[in-house]
Design an enzyme around this catalytic site. Structure first.
Site, PDB file in Angstrom:
ATOM      1  N   HIS A 130     -24.180  -4.089 -51.666  1.00 32.21           N
ATOM      2  CA  HIS A 130     -23.411  -4.224 -50.409  1.00 32.21           C
ATOM      3  C   HIS A 130     -24.411  -4.382 -49.268  1.00 32.21           C
ATOM      4  O   HIS A 130     -25.536  -3.872 -49.358  1.00 32.21           O
ATOM      5  CB  HIS A 130     -22.619  -2.919 -50.252  1.00 32.21           C
ATOM      6  CG  HIS A 130     -21.652  -2.882 -49.116  1.00 32.21           C
ATOM      7  ND1 HIS A 130     -22.034  -2.659 -47.816  1.00 32.21           N
ATOM      8  CD2 HIS A 130     -20.301  -3.006 -49.088  1.00 32.21           C
ATOM      9  CE1 HIS A 130     -20.962  -2.651 -47.046  1.00 32.21           C
ATOM     10  NE2 HIS A 130     -19.897  -2.846 -47.788  1.00 32.21           N
ATOM     11  N   ASP A 171     -26.317   4.378 -53.956  1.00 27.08           N
ATOM     12  CA  ASP A 171     -25.185   4.132 -53.070  1.00 27.08           C
ATOM     13  C   ASP A 171     -23.935   4.403 -53.897  1.00 27.08           C
ATOM     14  O   ASP A 171     -23.555   3.601 -54.755  1.00 27.08           O
ATOM     15  CB  ASP A 171     -25.251   2.675 -52.587  1.00 27.08           C
ATOM     16  CG  ASP A 171     -23.960   2.205 -51.950  1.00 27.08           C
ATOM     17  OD1 ASP A 171     -22.979   2.968 -51.930  1.00 27.08           O
ATOM     18  OD2 ASP A 171     -23.924   1.052 -51.470  1.00 27.08           O
ATOM     19  N   GLN A 226     -18.538   3.569 -54.032  1.00 31.46           N
ATOM     20  CA  GLN A 226     -17.451   3.356 -55.012  1.00 31.46           C
ATOM     21  C   GLN A 226     -17.585   4.346 -56.171  1.00 31.46           C
ATOM     22  O   GLN A 226     -16.589   4.770 -56.746  1.00 31.46           O
ATOM     23  CB  GLN A 226     -17.490   1.914 -55.557  1.00 31.46           C
ATOM     24  CG  GLN A 226     -17.407   0.817 -54.500  1.00 31.46           C
ATOM     25  CD  GLN A 226     -16.064   0.748 -53.789  1.00 31.46           C
ATOM     26  OE1 GLN A 226     -15.034   1.180 -54.315  1.00 31.46           O
ATOM     27  NE2 GLN A 226     -16.064   0.222 -52.575  1.00 31.46           N
ATOM     28  N   LYS A 248     -13.072   6.534 -48.365  1.00 32.84           N
ATOM     29  CA  LYS A 248     -12.697   5.855 -49.611  1.00 32.84           C
ATOM     30  C   LYS A 248     -12.201   6.870 -50.638  1.00 32.84           C
ATOM     31  O   LYS A 248     -11.744   6.501 -51.713  1.00 32.84           O
ATOM     32  CB  LYS A 248     -13.895   5.096 -50.186  1.00 32.84           C
ATOM     33  CG  LYS A 248     -14.342   3.907 -49.325  1.00 32.84           C
ATOM     34  CD  LYS A 248     -15.477   3.178 -49.989  1.00 32.84           C
ATOM     35  CE  LYS A 248     -16.291   2.353 -49.035  1.00 32.84           C
ATOM     36  NZ  LYS A 248     -15.655   1.120 -48.605  1.00 32.84           N
ATOM     37  N   CYS A 305     -18.805  -8.107 -47.675  1.00 28.68           N
ATOM     38  CA  CYS A 305     -20.095  -7.520 -47.268  1.00 28.68           C
ATOM     39  C   CYS A 305     -21.161  -7.702 -48.339  1.00 28.68           C
ATOM     40  O   CYS A 305     -22.004  -6.810 -48.528  1.00 28.68           O
ATOM     41  CB  CYS A 305     -19.957  -6.034 -46.926  1.00 28.68           C
ATOM     42  SG  CYS A 305     -18.921  -5.741 -45.511  1.00 28.68           S
TER      43      CYS A 305
HETATM   44  N1  PMP Z   1     -21.713   0.477 -50.359  1.00 26.93           N
HETATM   45  C1  PMP Z   1     -20.645   0.105 -51.099  1.00 26.93           C
HETATM   46  C2  PMP Z   1     -20.826  -0.167 -52.563  1.00 26.93           C
HETATM   47  C3  PMP Z   1     -19.397  -0.006 -50.485  1.00 26.93           C
HETATM   48  O1  PMP Z   1     -18.336  -0.371 -51.196  1.00 26.93           O
HETATM   49  C4  PMP Z   1     -19.277   0.269 -49.091  1.00 26.93           C
HETATM   50  C5  PMP Z   1     -17.948   0.118 -48.387  1.00 26.93           C
HETATM   51  N2  PMP Z   1     -17.280  -1.058 -48.675  1.00 26.93           N
HETATM   52  C6  PMP Z   1     -20.416   0.677 -48.394  1.00 26.93           C
HETATM   53  C7  PMP Z   1     -21.616   0.759 -49.069  1.00 26.93           C
HETATM   54  C8  PMP Z   1     -20.356   1.021 -46.949  1.00 26.93           C
HETATM   55  O2  PMP Z   1     -19.539   2.129 -46.741  1.00 26.93           O
HETATM   56  P1  PMP Z   1     -19.129   2.596 -45.243  1.00 26.93           P
HETATM   57  O3  PMP Z   1     -18.630   1.356 -44.580  1.00 26.93           O
HETATM   58  O4  PMP Z   1     -18.059   3.609 -45.484  1.00 26.93           O
HETATM   59  O5  PMP Z   1     -20.341   3.133 -44.616  1.00 26.93           O
END
Ligand code: PMP
Length: 408
Positions: free
Chosen positions: A125, A202, A205, A228, A366
């Site tokens: 991401h 990270d 998920q 999430k 993203c």
């Molecule tokens: N890493 C992953 C794998 C994600 O799915 C997300 C959110 N889509 C993020 C990072 C970023 O999370 P946040 O926007 O809650 O900081």
């Protein structure tokens, strides 16, 4: 309280699921982006906003004592949930992105120098790419990328040769937000540690779809977001091993992260407060503690079985649709499906399906470099949570077929 053992009982706890959107009952399949909240979480947020409100750690009055207890209680909930060894290892942040930035700044300041490298994977991401890229630019280091194969799997055959002595940290996702693949993080951690390289995971998920045990996994850092996993927005966690966090310098300065301040010199508070400058999102943190208690009160087998059923159901039907391309390995995944359809733009499909009450995500998600890897600019994603049912999966398939008929 008796454990919840049925999906319909879970659904009853989520008021958002009762609404209609565009005149149709909502089928919410954008949980990879953010999930809804159960009543117990909403009630706590409302209660704290309307009554139990006092800044934490600072005052002797009763309301401050109550919010401090809720905040520090939530830290204990997180610690138990991910099986961390020490409460000092749980740092509250505003979310996964802030957690990555904290480590990319603080860890890099003492570990990255010219000629060093940071290794990430090709399926990250943006949140787990850009902060590392910024750190590399700042210190003259190089960002290296572990490639993925055509099915989205990490090229583990290339890992050892990429773990050169210049690599100072490896930062990868537990579960891809686009492919839904559960990555082999245990093996990666062990191979990195064989070479003395720390690993940042990270878990945005991963925390939602697996039982995370940071002690067993032995990762050095693990990051995730509350929103999430059925809690409020603006709250997240950075888990870090105590000895590493202790040697890292704080990233942000301000109130609550200090031990003593003079104009000449400031000394910092002990962990975890050293990394929690300013008034934190204490209502958000309390909501995360409440969400964890909610999750812990659901029969774990029920969740696993529901996920497995949905994955199999979706996979078996999606692969039969003409002109549909499904991205990523379908054998070891969570119920999150990214796809494209020949002759139909993902955003058009998502818009039509929104009119049918189905909430989906479309676009780059993203993950622009991952889109490039698959020679596309955009995908359509359906991501399921604990409250989604097989009937909803069936409705999604029916609506998708209707949308394709309209567009192709
Ligand atoms: N890493 C992953 C794998 C994600 O799915 C997300 C959110 N889509 C993020 C990072 C970023 O999370 P946040 O926007 O809650 O900081």
């Amino acid at each position: 309280m008796d454990k919840i053992t049925d999906i319909s009982d879970i659904r009853r706890e989520f008021p958002a699921l009762e609404q209609s959107v565009n005149g149709k009952p909502l089928v919410y399949l954008d949980n990879g982006a953010t999930s809804h909240k159960p009543k117990s979480v909403i009630d706590l947020i409302n209660e704290m906003n309307s009554r139990t409100n006092g800044n934490i750690h600072r005052a002797v009055h009763e309301l401050s004592a109550r919010t401090t207890a809720l905040y520090e209680g939530a830290r204990e909930d997180v610690m138990r949930f991910i099986n961390a060894r020490h409460r000092e290892e749980i740092i509250f942040t505003s979310g996964t992105t802030a957690s990555v930035n904290l480590v990319a700044n603080s860890f890099s300041a003492s570990h990255l120098k010219k000629g060093d490298s940071v290794l990430i994977s090709q399926s990250e991401h943006h949140s787990n790419i850009v902060p590392w890229q910024m750190a590399c630019e700042r210190y003259g280091a190089t960002l290296k990328v572990l490639p993925i194969d055509d099915e989205g799997n990490w090229r583990m055959d290339l890992l050892d040769s990429m773990l050169t002595s210049e690599v100072k940290i490896v930062a990868v996702a537990h579960i891809s937000n686009v492919l839904g693949i559960v990555n082999p993080v245990e093996e990666l951690v062990s191979r990195c540690h064989n070479r003395g390289i720390p690993v940042f995971i990270d878990g945005a998920q991963g925390i939602v779809h697996s039982s995370v045990d940071v002690t067993a996994l032995d990762c050095d850092f693990y990051a995730f977001s509350g929103h999430k996993m059925y809690a409020a927005t603006g709250i997240g966690v950075l888990y870090g091993k105590k000895d590493i966090l202790e040697e890292m310098q704080p990233w942000m300065g301000g109130g609550d992260m200090v031990s003593s301040v003079t104009f000449e010199k400031t000394t910092y508070a002990a962990l975890p407060l050293k990394f929690e400058a300013g008034t934190p999102n204490f209502i958000g943190a309390a909501s995360l503690g409440q969400a964890i208690k909610f999750i812990e009160n659901i029969d774990h087998t029920l969740l696993l079985e529901n996920e497995k059923r949905i994955v199999e159901f979706m996979r078996d039907r999606l692969i039969k649709i003409d002109g549909l391309k499904l991205y990523g390995n379908v054998d070891n995944k969570i119920p999150l499906f990214s796809l494209s359809i020949k002759g139909a733009h993902p955003s058009d499909v998502a818009m039509i399906m929104d009119k049918m009450g189905v909430a989906l995500r479309s676009g780059q998600m993203c993950s622009e470099p991952l889109m490039k890897r698959f020679n596309t600019e955009s995908m359509l994603r359906a991501s399921f949570a604990m409250y989604n049912t097989l009937d909803e999966a069936q409705y999604f398939i029916d609506c998708l077929k209707r949308a394709i008929k309209m567009l192709v």
